[in-house]
Design a protein around this motif. Sequence first.
Motif, PDB file in Angstrom:
ATOM      1  N   UNK A  34       0.845  -1.189   0.000  1.00 15.48           N
ATOM      2  CA  UNK A  34       0.000   0.000   0.000  1.00 15.48           C
ATOM      3  C   UNK A  34       0.880   1.239   0.000  1.00 15.48           C
ATOM      4  N   UNK A  35       0.352   2.312  -0.520  1.00 17.26           N
ATOM      5  CA  UNK A  35       1.017   3.612  -0.423  1.00 17.26           C
ATOM      6  C   UNK A  35       0.360   4.458   0.668  1.00 17.26           C
ATOM      7  N   UNK A  36      -0.666   3.915   1.292  1.00 12.34           N
ATOM      8  CA  UNK A  36      -1.359   4.628   2.365  1.00 12.34           C
ATOM      9  C   UNK A  36      -0.645   4.475   3.694  1.00 12.34           C
ATOM     10  N   UNK A  37      -1.167   5.161   4.679  1.00  6.62           N
ATOM     11  CA  UNK A  37      -0.618   5.071   6.022  1.00  6.62           C
ATOM     12  C   UNK A  37      -0.979   3.723   6.638  1.00  6.62           C
ATOM     13  N   UNK A  38      -0.101   3.247   7.490  1.00 12.65           N
ATOM     14  CA  UNK A  38      -0.300   1.967   8.162  1.00 12.65           C
ATOM     15  C   UNK A  38      -0.129   2.193   9.661  1.00 12.65           C
ATOM     16  N   UNK A  39      -1.017   1.614  10.457  1.00 10.25           N
ATOM     17  CA  UNK A  39      -0.905   1.727  11.905  1.00 10.25           C
ATOM     18  C   UNK A  39      -0.375   0.398  12.445  1.00 10.25           C
ATOM     19  N   UNK A  40       0.715   0.470  13.226  1.00 16.54           N
ATOM     20  CA  UNK A  40       1.326  -0.707  13.821  1.00 16.54           C
ATOM     21  C   UNK A  40       1.447  -0.469  15.318  1.00 16.54           C
ATOM     22  N   UNK A  41       0.819  -1.321  16.103  1.00 18.23           N
ATOM     23  CA  UNK A  41       0.844  -1.199  17.561  1.00 18.23           C
ATOM     24  C   UNK A  41       0.475   0.207  18.028  1.00 18.23           C
ATOM     25  N   UNK A  42      -0.527   0.781  17.390  1.00 18.87           N
ATOM     26  CA  UNK A  42      -1.020   2.087  17.794  1.00 18.87           C
ATOM     27  C   UNK A  42      -0.272   3.275  17.230  1.00 18.87           C
ATOM     28  N   UNK A  43       0.809   3.024  16.484  1.00 17.73           N
ATOM     29  CA  UNK A  43       1.587   4.118  15.909  1.00 17.73           C
ATOM     30  C   UNK A  43       1.429   4.098  14.381  1.00 17.73           C
ATOM     31  N   UNK A  44       1.268   5.279  13.800  1.00 15.66           N
ATOM     32  CA  UNK A  44       1.103   5.393  12.355  1.00 15.66           C
ATOM     33  C   UNK A  44       2.460   5.490  11.687  1.00 15.66           C
ATOM     34  N   UNK A  45       2.665   4.634  10.686  1.00 13.76           N
ATOM     35  CA  UNK A  45       3.884   4.666   9.890  1.00 13.76           C
ATOM     36  C   UNK A  45       3.675   5.699   8.795  1.00 13.76           C
ATOM     37  N   UNK A  46       4.596   6.664   8.583  1.00 13.54           N
ATOM     38  CA  UNK A  46       4.390   7.702   7.570  1.00 13.54           C
ATOM     39  C   UNK A  46       4.296   7.130   6.161  1.00 13.54           C
ATOM     40  N   UNK A  47       3.542   7.840   5.331  1.00 11.46           N
ATOM     41  CA  UNK A  47       3.483   7.482   3.906  1.00 11.46           C
ATOM     42  C   UNK A  47       4.843   7.688   3.271  1.00 11.46           C
ATOM     43  N   UNK A  48       5.113   6.883   2.244  1.00  8.58           N
ATOM     44  CA  UNK A  48       6.386   7.011   1.516  1.00  8.58           C
ATOM     45  C   UNK A  48       6.212   8.031   0.410  1.00  8.58           C
TER      46      UNK A  48
END
Length: 83
Positions: A69-83
Motif C-alpha cells: 500500500x502507499x497509504x498510512x499503516x498503523x502498527x501497535x497504535x503508531x502510524x507509519x508515515x506514507x512514503x
Amino acid sequence: MLTRIHINQHNIRANNQGEKLPVISVKLADENIYANRVDLLDIEGRVVASVVYRPNDPLPCGAKVWIETRGKVKVRGKTVPEI
C-alpha cells in the motif's frame, strides 16, 4: 458485509511442487473467490492496498505473498508515515 481474505498454504505447497493454483481466497457469505492478486478499494473505488502472490518473481527477501500500500499503516497504535 464482512469480507475475509485468506492465504491458502496448501495451494502454496502444491505450487512449490509444480502446480499453478491461485492462493488468495476471498471469503464471502456464500462463496470463495480465488486469485493471485486482490485489490482493496476505498469507498470511492480507488485501490488503497493489494494482496499479491508472485511465486515466479518474489521480493528480494524471498517473499512470494505480501500486502502493499502507499497509504498510512498503523502498527501497535503508531502510524507509519506514507512514503
